[in-house]
Design a protein around this motif. Structure first.
Motif, PDB file in Angstrom:
ATOM      1  N   ALA A  32       0.870  -1.171   0.000  1.00 58.34           N
ATOM      2  CA  ALA A  32       0.000   0.000   0.000  1.00 58.34           C
ATOM      3  C   ALA A  32       0.909   1.223   0.000  1.00 58.34           C
ATOM      4  CB  ALA A  32      -0.907  -0.020   1.215  1.00 58.34           C
ATOM      5  N   GLU A  33       1.051   1.847  -1.150  1.00 54.36           N
ATOM      6  CA  GLU A  33       2.036   2.917  -1.312  1.00 54.36           C
ATOM      7  C   GLU A  33       1.584   4.234  -0.704  1.00 54.36           C
ATOM      8  OE1 GLU A  33       2.713   3.012  -5.472  1.00 54.36           O
ATOM      9  OE2 GLU A  33       3.601   1.030  -5.507  1.00 54.36           O
ATOM     10  N   THR A  34       0.298   4.467  -0.654  1.00 52.78           N
ATOM     11  CA  THR A  34      -0.198   5.729  -0.133  1.00 52.78           C
ATOM     12  C   THR A  34      -1.251   5.475   0.939  1.00 52.78           C
ATOM     13  OG1 THR A  34      -1.985   5.897  -1.747  1.00 52.78           O
ATOM     14  CG2 THR A  34       0.136   6.836  -2.385  1.00 52.78           C
ATOM     15  N   CYS A  35      -1.555   6.520   1.642  1.00 52.03           N
ATOM     16  CA  CYS A  35      -2.607   6.447   2.658  1.00 52.03           C
ATOM     17  C   CYS A  35      -3.943   6.117   1.995  1.00 52.03           C
ATOM     18  CB  CYS A  35      -2.678   7.784   3.388  1.00 52.03           C
ATOM     19  SG  CYS A  35      -4.021   7.924   4.554  1.00 52.03           S
ATOM     20  N   ALA A  36      -4.185   6.663   0.806  1.00 49.93           N
ATOM     21  CA  ALA A  36      -5.440   6.421   0.102  1.00 49.93           C
ATOM     22  C   ALA A  36      -5.585   4.950  -0.283  1.00 49.93           C
ATOM     23  CB  ALA A  36      -5.538   7.300  -1.138  1.00 49.93           C
ATOM     24  N   THR A  37      -4.505   4.318  -0.711  1.00 49.75           N
ATOM     25  CA  THR A  37      -4.543   2.904  -1.070  1.00 49.75           C
ATOM     26  C   THR A  37      -4.841   2.045   0.152  1.00 49.75           C
ATOM     27  OG1 THR A  37      -2.925   3.306  -2.816  1.00 49.75           O
ATOM     28  CG2 THR A  37      -3.279   1.032  -2.175  1.00 49.75           C
ATOM     29  N   GLY A  38      -4.151   2.314   1.236  1.00 52.81           N
ATOM     30  CA  GLY A  38      -4.395   1.574   2.472  1.00 52.81           C
ATOM     31  C   GLY A  38      -5.804   1.774   2.986  1.00 52.81           C
ATOM     32  N   SER A  39      -6.318   2.991   2.873  1.00 50.97           N
ATOM     33  CA  SER A  39      -7.680   3.278   3.312  1.00 50.97           C
ATOM     34  C   SER A  39      -8.712   2.579   2.444  1.00 50.97           C
ATOM     35  CB  SER A  39      -7.933   4.784   3.290  1.00 50.97           C
ATOM     36  OG  SER A  39      -7.060   5.441   4.169  1.00 50.97           O
ATOM     37  N   THR A  40      -8.460   2.503   1.148  1.00 49.23           N
ATOM     38  CA  THR A  40      -9.368   1.798   0.244  1.00 49.23           C
ATOM     39  C   THR A  40      -9.423   0.315   0.594  1.00 49.23           C
ATOM     40  OG1 THR A  40      -9.000   3.389  -1.529  1.00 49.23           O
ATOM     41  CG2 THR A  40      -9.830   1.231  -2.172  1.00 49.23           C
ATOM     42  N   ILE A  41      -8.282  -0.269   0.888  1.00 57.91           N
ATOM     43  CA  ILE A  41      -8.242  -1.686   1.271  1.00 57.91           C
ATOM     44  C   ILE A  41      -9.031  -1.893   2.567  1.00 57.91           C
ATOM     45  CG2 ILE A  41      -6.741  -3.561   2.042  1.00 57.91           C
ATOM     46  CD1 ILE A  41      -4.577  -2.363   0.152  1.00 57.91           C
ATOM     47  N   ALA A  42      -8.809  -1.025   3.550  1.00 52.81           N
ATOM     48  CA  ALA A  42      -9.518  -1.154   4.828  1.00 52.81           C
ATOM     49  C   ALA A  42     -11.023  -1.009   4.648  1.00 52.81           C
ATOM     50  CB  ALA A  42      -8.995  -0.115   5.808  1.00 52.81           C
ATOM     51  N   LEU A  43     -11.461  -0.050   3.840  1.00 51.25           N
ATOM     52  CA  LEU A  43     -12.895   0.128   3.602  1.00 51.25           C
ATOM     53  C   LEU A  43     -13.502  -1.058   2.872  1.00 51.25           C
ATOM     54  CD1 LEU A  43     -13.274   3.896   2.648  1.00 51.25           C
ATOM     55  CD2 LEU A  43     -14.138   2.727   4.668  1.00 51.25           C
ATOM     56  N   THR A  44     -12.754  -1.635   1.953  1.00 49.72           N
ATOM     57  CA  THR A  44     -13.244  -2.808   1.234  1.00 49.72           C
ATOM     58  C   THR A  44     -13.463  -3.967   2.196  1.00 49.72           C
ATOM     59  OG1 THR A  44     -12.107  -2.119  -0.779  1.00 49.72           O
ATOM     60  CG2 THR A  44     -12.729  -4.438  -0.633  1.00 49.72           C
ATOM     61  N   VAL A  45     -12.522  -4.175   3.108  1.00 51.68           N
ATOM     62  CA  VAL A  45     -12.667  -5.252   4.087  1.00 51.68           C
ATOM     63  C   VAL A  45     -13.855  -4.973   5.006  1.00 51.68           C
ATOM     64  CG1 VAL A  45     -11.567  -6.378   6.055  1.00 51.68           C
ATOM     65  CG2 VAL A  45     -10.247  -5.933   3.981  1.00 51.68           C
ATOM     66  N   LEU A  46     -14.009  -3.742   5.464  1.00 55.82           N
ATOM     67  CA  LEU A  46     -15.116  -3.407   6.356  1.00 55.82           C
ATOM     68  C   LEU A  46     -16.477  -3.492   5.660  1.00 55.82           C
ATOM     69  CD1 LEU A  46     -13.662  -0.422   8.406  1.00 55.82           C
ATOM     70  CD2 LEU A  46     -14.087  -2.754   9.176  1.00 55.82           C
ATOM     71  N   ALA A  47     -16.511  -3.237   4.352  1.00 52.30           N
ATOM     72  CA  ALA A  47     -17.780  -3.303   3.614  1.00 52.30           C
ATOM     73  C   ALA A  47     -18.278  -4.739   3.492  1.00 52.30           C
ATOM     74  CB  ALA A  47     -17.623  -2.675   2.235  1.00 52.30           C
ATOM     75  N   GLY A  48     -17.368  -5.698   3.599  1.00 50.52           N
ATOM     76  CA  GLY A  48     -17.757  -7.110   3.594  1.00 50.52           C
ATOM     77  C   GLY A  48     -18.617  -7.507   2.409  1.00 50.52           C
ATOM     78  N   PRO A  49     -19.768  -8.134   2.662  1.00 55.09           N
ATOM     79  CA  PRO A  49     -20.625  -8.624   1.585  1.00 55.09           C
ATOM     80  C   PRO A  49     -21.225  -7.513   0.725  1.00 55.09           C
ATOM     81  CG  PRO A  49     -21.351  -9.499   3.708  1.00 55.09           C
ATOM     82  CD  PRO A  49     -20.238  -8.548   3.960  1.00 55.09           C
ATOM     83  N   LEU A  50     -21.204  -6.280   1.208  1.00 52.84           N
ATOM     84  CA  LEU A  50     -21.735  -5.175   0.409  1.00 52.84           C
ATOM     85  C   LEU A  50     -20.943  -4.991  -0.884  1.00 52.84           C
ATOM     86  CD1 LEU A  50     -22.435  -2.560   3.221  1.00 52.84           C
ATOM     87  CD2 LEU A  50     -24.047  -4.121   2.121  1.00 52.84           C
ATOM     88  N   ASN A  51     -19.692  -5.475  -0.898  1.00 55.72           N
ATOM     89  CA  ASN A  51     -18.885  -5.416  -2.110  1.00 55.72           C
ATOM     90  C   ASN A  51     -19.550  -6.167  -3.255  1.00 55.72           C
ATOM     91  OD1 ASN A  51     -16.209  -4.075  -1.431  1.00 55.72           O
ATOM     92  ND2 ASN A  51     -16.391  -5.556   0.222  1.00 55.72           N
ATOM     93  N   TYR A  52     -20.267  -7.220  -2.928  1.00 54.95           N
ATOM     94  CA  TYR A  52     -20.922  -8.038  -3.954  1.00 54.95           C
ATOM     95  C   TYR A  52     -22.313  -7.531  -4.282  1.00 54.95           C
ATOM     96  CZ  TYR A  52     -16.976 -11.007  -3.055  1.00 54.95           C
ATOM     97  OH  TYR A  52     -15.688 -11.475  -2.914  1.00 54.95           O
ATOM     98  N   ALA A  53     -22.737  -6.458  -3.607  1.00 57.48           N
ATOM     99  CA  ALA A  53     -24.027  -5.827  -3.900  1.00 57.48           C
ATOM    100  C   ALA A  53     -23.817  -4.536  -4.685  1.00 57.48           C
ATOM    101  CB  ALA A  53     -24.779  -5.547  -2.604  1.00 57.48           C
ATOM    102  N   GLY A  54     -22.604  -4.310  -5.163  1.00 51.50           N
ATOM    103  CA  GLY A  54     -22.324  -3.151  -5.994  1.00 51.50           C
ATOM    104  C   GLY A  54     -21.570  -2.036  -5.300  1.00 51.50           C
ATOM    105  N   VAL A  55     -21.321  -2.156  -4.008  1.00 49.56           N
ATOM    106  CA  VAL A  55     -20.560  -1.130  -3.299  1.00 49.56           C
ATOM    107  C   VAL A  55     -19.087  -1.306  -3.641  1.00 49.56           C
ATOM    108  CG1 VAL A  55     -19.873  -0.291  -1.023  1.00 49.56           C
ATOM    109  CG2 VAL A  55     -22.210  -1.043  -1.417  1.00 49.56           C
ATOM    110  N   ARG A  56     -18.445  -0.239  -4.063  1.00 47.91           N
ATOM    111  CA  ARG A  56     -17.007  -0.294  -4.358  1.00 47.91           C
ATOM    112  C   ARG A  56     -16.336   0.875  -3.647  1.00 47.91           C
ATOM    113  NH1 ARG A  56     -14.038  -3.096  -8.648  1.00 47.91           N
ATOM    114  NH2 ARG A  56     -11.959  -2.223  -8.604  1.00 47.91           N
TER     115      ARG A  56
END
Length: 68
Positions: A32-56
């Motif tokens: 994770a080269e930037t804070c934004a990249t690391g934050s995107t990864i963390a949000l994706t993990v926290l969104a959980g199954p919502l990722n498969y409902a169209g949340v990105r």
């Protein structure tokens, strides 16, 4: 007591689904080269199954306060 264990299992499964979604998007290749990249990864993990409902989740800019 049983309800607390069930809630813990639900939270664990939720986060594992988020990790799976991040892995499928190749977020764990490289660093994770930037804070934004690391934050995107963390949000994706926290969104959980919502990722498969169209949340990105995506963090475009991340500013960390500098010490004075």
């Amino acid at each position: 007591m049983r309800l607390g264990g069930a809630v813990g299992v639900i939270i664990l499964v939720w986060l594992l689904i988020g990790v799976l979604a991040a892995w499928q998007r190749n977020y764990f290749k490289g660093e994770a080269e930037t804070c934004a990249t690391g934050s995107t990864i963390a949000l994706t993990v926290l969104a959980g199954p919502l990722n498969y409902a169209g949340v990105r989740p995506h963090v475009a800019d991340c500013r960390i306060p500098q010490p004075s």
